[in-house]
Design a protein around this motif. Structure first.
Motif, mmCIF file in Angstrom:
data_model
loop_
_atom_site.group_PDB
_atom_site.id
_atom_site.type_symbol
_atom_site.label_atom_id
_atom_site.label_comp_id
_atom_site.label_asym_id
_atom_site.label_seq_id
_atom_site.Cartn_x
_atom_site.Cartn_y
_atom_site.Cartn_z
ATOM 1 N N LYS A 255 9.257 -34.765 -0.391
ATOM 2 C CA LYS A 255 10.151 -33.629 -0.600
ATOM 3 C C LYS A 255 9.418 -32.295 -0.684
ATOM 4 O O LYS A 255 10.041 -31.244 -0.850
ATOM 5 C CB LYS A 255 10.979 -33.841 -1.881
ATOM 6 C CG LYS A 255 11.967 -34.998 -1.773
ATOM 7 C CD LYS A 255 12.723 -35.187 -3.074
ATOM 8 C CE LYS A 255 13.755 -36.307 -2.962
ATOM 9 N NZ LYS A 255 14.848 -35.932 -2.045
ATOM 10 N N SER A 256 8.090 -32.328 -0.604
ATOM 11 C CA SER A 256 7.325 -31.086 -0.662
ATOM 12 C C SER A 256 6.144 -31.175 0.295
ATOM 13 O O SER A 256 5.730 -32.267 0.697
ATOM 14 C CB SER A 256 6.824 -30.822 -2.089
ATOM 15 O OG SER A 256 5.916 -31.827 -2.493
ATOM 16 N N ALA A 257 5.614 -30.006 0.655
ATOM 17 C CA ALA A 257 4.439 -29.952 1.523
ATOM 18 C C ALA A 257 3.528 -28.847 1.019
ATOM 19 O O ALA A 257 3.990 -27.753 0.697
ATOM 20 C CB ALA A 257 4.843 -29.703 2.970
ATOM 21 N N MET A 258 2.249 -29.139 0.944
ATOM 22 C CA MET A 258 1.274 -28.196 0.380
ATOM 23 C C MET A 258 0.451 -27.533 1.479
ATOM 24 O O MET A 258 -0.013 -28.201 2.407
ATOM 25 C CB MET A 258 0.342 -28.934 -0.586
ATOM 26 C CG MET A 258 -0.753 -28.089 -1.180
ATOM 27 S SD MET A 258 -0.217 -27.116 -2.600
ATOM 28 C CE MET A 258 -0.363 -28.332 -3.915
ATOM 29 N N VAL A 259 0.282 -26.214 1.366
ATOM 30 C CA VAL A 259 -0.657 -25.472 2.200
ATOM 31 C C VAL A 259 -1.768 -24.991 1.266
ATOM 32 O O VAL A 259 -1.528 -24.227 0.335
ATOM 33 C CB VAL A 259 0.018 -24.277 2.891
ATOM 34 C CG1 VAL A 259 -0.998 -23.488 3.707
ATOM 35 C CG2 VAL A 259 1.161 -24.765 3.799
ATOM 36 N N ALA B 118 3.032 -28.279 7.613
ATOM 37 C CA ALA B 118 3.908 -28.374 6.449
ATOM 38 C C ALA B 118 5.377 -28.322 6.865
ATOM 39 O O ALA B 118 6.207 -29.104 6.390
ATOM 40 C CB ALA B 118 3.595 -27.242 5.468
ATOM 41 N N LEU B 119 5.707 -27.426 7.780
ATOM 42 C CA LEU B 119 7.092 -27.296 8.249
ATOM 43 C C LEU B 119 7.563 -28.551 8.972
ATOM 44 O O LEU B 119 8.745 -28.903 8.924
ATOM 45 C CB LEU B 119 7.218 -26.085 9.171
ATOM 46 C CG LEU B 119 7.075 -24.705 8.504
ATOM 47 C CD1 LEU B 119 6.940 -23.621 9.573
ATOM 48 C CD2 LEU B 119 8.267 -24.426 7.610
ATOM 49 N N SER C 211 11.742 -30.110 1.190
ATOM 50 C CA SER C 211 12.667 -29.322 0.384
ATOM 51 C C SER C 211 11.978 -28.045 -0.084
ATOM 52 O O SER C 211 12.623 -26.988 -0.173
ATOM 53 C CB SER C 211 13.138 -30.129 -0.836
ATOM 54 O OG SER C 211 13.909 -31.242 -0.437
ATOM 55 N N TYR C 212 10.680 -28.151 -0.407
ATOM 56 C CA TYR C 212 9.905 -26.992 -0.862
ATOM 57 C C TYR C 212 8.538 -26.990 -0.175
ATOM 58 O O TYR C 212 7.922 -28.042 -0.012
ATOM 59 C CB TYR C 212 9.696 -27.021 -2.374
ATOM 60 C CG TYR C 212 10.917 -26.624 -3.170
ATOM 61 C CD1 TYR C 212 11.053 -25.339 -3.693
ATOM 62 C CD2 TYR C 212 11.950 -27.534 -3.381
ATOM 63 C CE1 TYR C 212 12.182 -24.968 -4.411
ATOM 64 C CE2 TYR C 212 13.088 -27.179 -4.090
ATOM 65 C CZ TYR C 212 13.200 -25.896 -4.613
ATOM 66 O OH TYR C 212 14.322 -25.541 -5.305
ATOM 67 N N ILE C 213 8.082 -25.774 0.196
ATOM 68 C CA ILE C 213 6.720 -25.604 0.695
ATOM 69 C C ILE C 213 5.908 -24.945 -0.410
ATOM 70 O O ILE C 213 6.324 -23.938 -0.995
ATOM 71 C CB ILE C 213 6.675 -24.733 1.962
ATOM 72 C CG1 ILE C 213 7.621 -25.286 3.030
ATOM 73 C CG2 ILE C 213 5.246 -24.694 2.522
ATOM 74 C CD1 ILE C 213 7.719 -24.412 4.268
ATOM 75 N N LEU C 214 4.740 -25.512 -0.714
ATOM 76 C CA LEU C 214 3.882 -25.039 -1.795
ATOM 77 C C LEU C 214 2.644 -24.387 -1.187
ATOM 78 O O LEU C 214 1.922 -25.017 -0.423
ATOM 79 C CB LEU C 214 3.475 -26.207 -2.695
ATOM 80 C CG LEU C 214 4.579 -27.208 -3.074
ATOM 81 C CD1 LEU C 214 3.983 -28.351 -3.888
ATOM 82 C CD2 LEU C 214 5.707 -26.520 -3.831
ATOM 83 N N PHE C 215 2.399 -23.127 -1.521
ATOM 84 C CA PHE C 215 1.244 -22.394 -1.001
ATOM 85 C C PHE C 215 0.282 -22.096 -2.151
ATOM 86 O O PHE C 215 0.638 -21.385 -3.088
ATOM 87 C CB PHE C 215 1.681 -21.067 -0.373
ATOM 88 C CG PHE C 215 2.497 -21.200 0.880
ATOM 89 C CD1 PHE C 215 1.887 -21.226 2.126
ATOM 90 C CD2 PHE C 215 3.881 -21.279 0.822
ATOM 91 C CE1 PHE C 215 2.645 -21.336 3.293
ATOM 92 C CE2 PHE C 215 4.644 -21.384 1.972
ATOM 93 C CZ PHE C 215 4.024 -21.417 3.214
#
Length: 244
Positions: A82-86, A154-155, A160-164
């Motif tokens: 549900k999330s992806a980290m950059v 990440a996209l 649901s959320y992208i974490l930078f």
């Protein structure tokens, strides 16, 4: 909606997060600010369990997990889907082409069809200004280009959320501006994003909401405009210090 409740995290005898209670609204950009060592990155990494707090809970969409429990691999995977980290450094797989990097997550973690993932990957590369780079390797790209690939990767997960986490700290000013413009574009598209940054001009432009941390505690939690016009002495000292 993403909600963190009563989060506590310590390293040895040092409390990094102290009873954190925050909500990150959907389709908005929340910027986490604060001095070095305030707990910003630890808070961000707690969301997808790169760091696991000793206590507290997380609610993300229809998923709720208690950090104190012995989380199963299935629960951890559900949360990470549900999330992806950059990250600060782009962390691309050096032995994979750019396209292979982008489709690794969707095909392996989400079992998406490879051909479909490739088509989506091409669209995302065009979106970040790297159309035609599919068969290159990370070593053939500049730092700014690699960070744009990281954002496309990440996209591709449709999180649901992208974490930078300080996504421009390893870049020179020109490349930093390119990445910040790209993140600002995503914010205008109402992506749900959480950004840790030291760039106050960028934070002022992109943030819908600001969370200000110090010594592992939430000092401010509210709208961006309210933060940057706040008369609180500590906040004013911080903003003045960041101008130089």
């Amino acid at each position: 909606m993403l909600k963190l409740t009563h989060l506590n995290k310590s390293y040895e005898n040092h409390k990094v997060l102290d009873d954190i209670n925050v909500v990150f609204p959907k389709n908005k950009t929340t910027v986490i600010l604060g001095p070095s060592g305030a707990g910003k990155s630890t808070l961000l990494r707690s969301i997808n369990l790169l760091d696991q707090p000793e206590s507290g809970s997380i609610e993300l969409d229809n998923l709720k997990l208690n950090y104190e429990s012995n989380l199963s691999n299935s629960e951890i995977l559900q949360l990470r889907r549900k999330s992806a980290m950059v990250f600060q450094s782009w962390s691309l797989f050096p032995h994979m082409t750019i396209m292979e990097n982008i489709i690794e997550g969707p095909t392996q973690a989400k079992n998406e069809n490879k051909e479909q993932a490739i088509e989506e990957g091409k669209k995302l590369l065009a979106e970040v200004g790297l159309a035609g780079f599919e068969n290159r390797y990370p070593s053939e790209l500049s730092g700014g280009q690699q960070q744009r690939v990281s954002i496309a990767r990440a996209l591709a997960l449709k999180p649901s959320y992208i974490l930078f986490d300080e996504p421009t700290s390893a870049l020179d000013p020109e490349l930093e501006a390119q990445i910040l413009h790209l993140i600002q574009k995503l914010a205008m598209e109402d992506k749900s994003m959480i950004v840790v940054t030291h760039n106050m001009d960028f934070a002022r432009k992109v943030a819908d909401k600001v969370i200000f941390l110090e010594n592992g505690q939430v000092i401010f939690d509210g709208e961006s405009k309210e933060f940057f016009e706040n008369k609180n002495r500590r906040i004013q000292d911080f903003l003045n210090a960041m101008k130089f």
